[in-house]
Design a protein around this motif. Structure first.
Motif, PDB file in Angstrom:
ATOM      1  N   VAL A  88       5.124  42.623 -26.854  1.00 43.46           N
ATOM      2  CA  VAL A  88       3.786  42.632 -27.446  1.00 43.46           C
ATOM      3  C   VAL A  88       2.885  41.758 -26.593  1.00 43.46           C
ATOM      4  O   VAL A  88       3.279  40.677 -26.148  1.00 43.46           O
ATOM      5  CB  VAL A  88       3.830  42.111 -28.908  1.00 43.46           C
ATOM      6  N   ALA A  89       1.675  42.235 -26.361  1.00 48.51           N
ATOM      7  CA  ALA A  89       0.678  41.468 -25.608  1.00 48.51           C
ATOM      8  C   ALA A  89      -0.538  41.268 -26.498  1.00 48.51           C
ATOM      9  O   ALA A  89      -0.908  42.161 -27.265  1.00 48.51           O
ATOM     10  CB  ALA A  89       0.288  42.200 -24.333  1.00 48.51           C
ATOM     11  N   ARG A  90      -1.171  40.114 -26.399  1.00 44.06           N
ATOM     12  CA  ARG A  90      -2.373  39.806 -27.171  1.00 44.06           C
ATOM     13  C   ARG A  90      -3.431  39.236 -26.242  1.00 44.06           C
ATOM     14  O   ARG A  90      -3.135  38.440 -25.364  1.00 44.06           O
ATOM     15  CB  ARG A  90      -2.077  38.788 -28.278  1.00 44.06           C
ATOM     16  N   SER A  91      -4.676  39.652 -26.485  1.00 48.17           N
ATOM     17  CA  SER A  91      -5.813  39.114 -25.735  1.00 48.17           C
ATOM     18  C   SER A  91      -6.114  37.717 -26.252  1.00 48.17           C
ATOM     19  O   SER A  91      -5.980  37.444 -27.442  1.00 48.17           O
ATOM     20  CB  SER A  91      -7.048  39.994 -25.947  1.00 48.17           C
ATOM     21  N   LEU A  92      -6.548  36.857 -25.363  1.00 49.16           N
ATOM     22  CA  LEU A  92      -6.958  35.511 -25.747  1.00 49.16           C
ATOM     23  C   LEU A  92      -8.407  35.305 -25.328  1.00 49.16           C
ATOM     24  O   LEU A  92      -8.727  35.336 -24.142  1.00 49.16           O
ATOM     25  CB  LEU A  92      -6.058  34.464 -25.080  1.00 49.16           C
ATOM     26  N   ASN A  93      -9.285  35.147 -26.319  1.00 45.20           N
ATOM     27  CA  ASN A  93     -10.718  34.899 -26.108  1.00 45.20           C
ATOM     28  C   ASN A  93     -11.408  36.055 -25.373  1.00 45.20           C
ATOM     29  O   ASN A  93     -12.358  35.845 -24.635  1.00 45.20           O
ATOM     30  CB  ASN A  93     -10.933  33.569 -25.384  1.00 45.20           C
ATOM     31  N   MET A  94     -10.894  37.268 -25.537  1.00 43.28           N
ATOM     32  CA  MET A  94     -11.529  38.477 -24.996  1.00 43.28           C
ATOM     33  C   MET A  94     -11.632  39.447 -26.172  1.00 43.28           C
ATOM     34  O   MET A  94     -10.638  40.061 -26.553  1.00 43.28           O
ATOM     35  CB  MET A  94     -10.703  39.085 -23.858  1.00 43.28           C
ATOM     36  N   TYR A  95     -12.799  39.571 -26.725  1.00 48.26           N
ATOM     37  CA  TYR A  95     -12.946  40.276 -27.989  1.00 48.26           C
ATOM     38  C   TYR A  95     -13.110  41.786 -27.833  1.00 48.26           C
ATOM     39  O   TYR A  95     -12.808  42.524 -28.755  1.00 48.26           O
ATOM     40  CB  TYR A  95     -14.095  39.671 -28.787  1.00 48.26           C
ATOM     41  N   THR A  96     -13.561  42.250 -26.710  1.00 47.58           N
ATOM     42  CA  THR A  96     -13.722  43.699 -26.535  1.00 47.58           C
ATOM     43  C   THR A  96     -12.492  44.341 -25.901  1.00 47.58           C
ATOM     44  O   THR A  96     -12.253  45.514 -26.074  1.00 47.58           O
ATOM     45  CB  THR A  96     -14.961  44.028 -25.673  1.00 47.58           C
ATOM     46  N   VAL A  98      -8.626  44.596 -25.963  1.00 48.56           N
ATOM     47  CA  VAL A  98      -7.515  44.308 -26.867  1.00 48.56           C
ATOM     48  C   VAL A  98      -6.205  44.753 -26.210  1.00 48.56           C
ATOM     49  O   VAL A  98      -5.986  45.947 -25.992  1.00 48.56           O
ATOM     50  CB  VAL A  98      -7.709  45.037 -28.221  1.00 48.56           C
ATOM     51  N   TYR A  99      -5.353  43.778 -25.902  1.00 46.48           N
ATOM     52  CA  TYR A  99      -4.037  44.095 -25.343  1.00 46.48           C
ATOM     53  C   TYR A  99      -3.081  44.437 -26.480  1.00 46.48           C
ATOM     54  O   TYR A  99      -3.115  43.824 -27.545  1.00 46.48           O
ATOM     55  CB  TYR A  99      -3.479  42.927 -24.527  1.00 46.48           C
ATOM     56  N   GLU A 100      -2.214  45.410 -26.240  1.00 50.58           N
ATOM     57  CA  GLU A 100      -1.272  45.867 -27.256  1.00 50.58           C
ATOM     58  C   GLU A 100       0.175  45.561 -26.890  1.00 50.58           C
ATOM     59  O   GLU A 100       0.923  45.022 -27.685  1.00 50.58           O
ATOM     60  CB  GLU A 100      -1.446  47.369 -27.463  1.00 50.58           C
ATOM     61  N   LYS A 101       0.562  45.951 -25.676  1.00 42.97           N
ATOM     62  CA  LYS A 101       1.932  45.701 -25.235  1.00 42.97           C
ATOM     63  C   LYS A 101       1.947  45.532 -23.719  1.00 42.97           C
ATOM     64  O   LYS A 101       0.952  45.769 -23.050  1.00 42.97           O
ATOM     65  CB  LYS A 101       2.871  46.828 -25.676  1.00 42.97           C
ATOM     66  N   TRP A 102       3.110  45.114 -23.215  1.00 41.91           N
ATOM     67  CA  TRP A 102       3.242  44.906 -21.782  1.00 41.91           C
ATOM     68  C   TRP A 102       4.636  45.334 -21.326  1.00 41.91           C
ATOM     69  O   TRP A 102       5.563  45.453 -22.114  1.00 41.91           O
ATOM     70  CB  TRP A 102       2.958  43.458 -21.403  1.00 41.91           C
ATOM     71  N   LEU A 104       7.228  45.348 -17.438  1.00 39.82           N
ATOM     72  CA  LEU A 104       7.415  44.852 -16.082  1.00 39.82           C
ATOM     73  C   LEU A 104       8.335  45.791 -15.329  1.00 39.82           C
ATOM     74  O   LEU A 104       9.411  46.143 -15.809  1.00 39.82           O
ATOM     75  CB  LEU A 104       8.020  43.443 -16.123  1.00 39.82           C
ATOM     76  N   VAL A 105       7.892  46.228 -14.140  1.00 31.19           N
ATOM     77  CA  VAL A 105       8.704  47.053 -13.247  1.00 31.19           C
ATOM     78  C   VAL A 105       8.686  46.375 -11.883  1.00 31.19           C
ATOM     79  O   VAL A 105       7.672  46.400 -11.189  1.00 31.19           O
ATOM     80  CB  VAL A 105       8.155  48.497 -13.144  1.00 31.19           C
ATOM     81  N   LYS A 106       9.798  45.719 -11.547  1.00 32.07           N
ATOM     82  CA  LYS A 106       9.958  44.959 -10.300  1.00 32.07           C
ATOM     83  C   LYS A 106       8.854  43.915 -10.171  1.00 32.07           C
ATOM     84  O   LYS A 106       8.897  42.894 -10.817  1.00 32.07           O
ATOM     85  CB  LYS A 106      10.043  45.874  -9.089  1.00 32.07           C
ATOM     86  N   ASP A 107       7.813  44.172  -9.345  1.00 32.67           N
ATOM     87  CA  ASP A 107       6.731  43.206  -9.159  1.00 32.67           C
ATOM     88  C   ASP A 107       5.416  43.704  -9.752  1.00 32.67           C
ATOM     89  O   ASP A 107       4.353  43.214  -9.419  1.00 32.67           O
ATOM     90  CB  ASP A 107       6.543  42.896  -7.670  1.00 32.67           C
ATOM     91  N   THR A 108       5.490  44.681 -10.661  1.00 29.70           N
ATOM     92  CA  THR A 108       4.295  45.285 -11.237  1.00 29.70           C
ATOM     93  C   THR A 108       4.248  45.024 -12.742  1.00 29.70           C
ATOM     94  O   THR A 108       5.186  45.362 -13.467  1.00 29.70           O
ATOM     95  CB  THR A 108       4.276  46.803 -10.976  1.00 29.70           C
ATOM     96  N   LEU A 109       3.155  44.413 -13.185  1.00 25.67           N
ATOM     97  CA  LEU A 109       2.937  44.127 -14.594  1.00 25.67           C
ATOM     98  C   LEU A 109       2.043  45.225 -15.163  1.00 25.67           C
ATOM     99  O   LEU A 109       0.992  45.533 -14.595  1.00 25.67           O
ATOM    100  CB  LEU A 109       2.268  42.758 -14.758  1.00 25.67           C
ATOM    101  N   LEU A 110       2.481  45.826 -16.266  1.00 26.82           N
ATOM    102  CA  LEU A 110       1.723  46.881 -16.932  1.00 26.82           C
ATOM    103  C   LEU A 110       1.209  46.328 -18.258  1.00 26.82           C
ATOM    104  O   LEU A 110       1.995  45.789 -19.041  1.00 26.82           O
ATOM    105  CB  LEU A 110       2.614  48.102 -17.179  1.00 26.82           C
ATOM    106  N   LEU A 111      -0.107  46.445 -18.499  1.00 25.31           N
ATOM    107  CA  LEU A 111      -0.724  45.943 -19.721  1.00 25.31           C
ATOM    108  C   LEU A 111      -1.443  47.078 -20.443  1.00 25.31           C
ATOM    109  O   LEU A 111      -2.467  47.571 -19.958  1.00 25.31           O
ATOM    110  CB  LEU A 111      -1.717  44.821 -19.386  1.00 25.31           C
ATOM    111  N   TRP A 112      -0.916  47.510 -21.584  1.00 25.42           N
ATOM    112  CA  TRP A 112      -1.552  48.551 -22.379  1.00 25.42           C
ATOM    113  C   TRP A 112      -2.686  47.908 -23.172  1.00 25.42           C
ATOM    114  O   TRP A 112      -2.502  46.849 -23.784  1.00 25.42           O
ATOM    115  CB  TRP A 112      -0.543  49.165 -23.343  1.00 25.42           C
TER     116      TRP A 112
END
Length: 174
Positions: A88-96, A98-102, A104-112
């Protein structure tokens, strides 16, 4: 008659091709670049053991926590994201945003994520794809794949200080 001449010509050409050449002189051998000594490629392979692979792999445990950066124009305020163990991913102090989940594939971070409260903006879920350029216990440097070459986003990990609780009559204080 033509067949005989043609046969004779082929025979003569074959004899010329098979004819032994005289051994080259020592001076000719020294100038011949085809005779340069070349090291064996198997012996050179041992030197490549020190090279690192093109792609580095990180563990998801290294990314868990709150990652913050200064808000542009408001350096005293911080924004970022919180990556949790359950993906689970959450935005911090960014109101528009909204992160939902995250993931990781090797050196690549994916943020939904998706956007909220922005007019004329596609609010469909998207996936931010960022390459991890540097990761330590306290810093995270990311390169968004859609960004201009050389653009980097730098985050610092929020350090959580554990406070020891005092026991009151056999129970923890709240």
């Amino acid at each position: 008659m033509i067949k005989q001449r043609l046969s004779l010509l082929v025979l003569l050409a074959g004899m010329m091709a098979c004819r032994q050449q005289a051994p080259a002189s020592k001076a000719e051998l020294e100038d011949d670049s085809s005779l340069l000594e070349v090291t064996d490629s198997i012996a050179a392979a041992a030197d490549t053991a020190l090279l690192t692979a093109d792609t580095i792999s990180y563990s998801p445990d290294q990314l868990i926590g709150k990652w913050l950066q200064p808000v542009p124009g408001l350096d005293k305020q911080k924004q970022g994201f919180d990556l949790r163990k359950d993906s689970v991913a959450r935005s911090l102090n960014m109101y528009t945003l909204v992160y939902e989940k995250w993931g990781l594939v090797k050196d690549t971070l994916l943020l939904w994520n998706h956007t909220e409260g922005v007019e004329k903006q596609d609010s469909a879920a998207t996936i931010d794809t960022v390459l991890i350029k540097e990761l330590t216990d306290s810093t995270l440097v990311l390169f968004p794949v859609k960004a201009a070459e050389g653009y980097l986003e730098k985050y610092e990990k929020e350090i959580v200080k554990k406070v020891k609780s005092k026991k009151v009559k056999g129970k923890k204080a709240e």
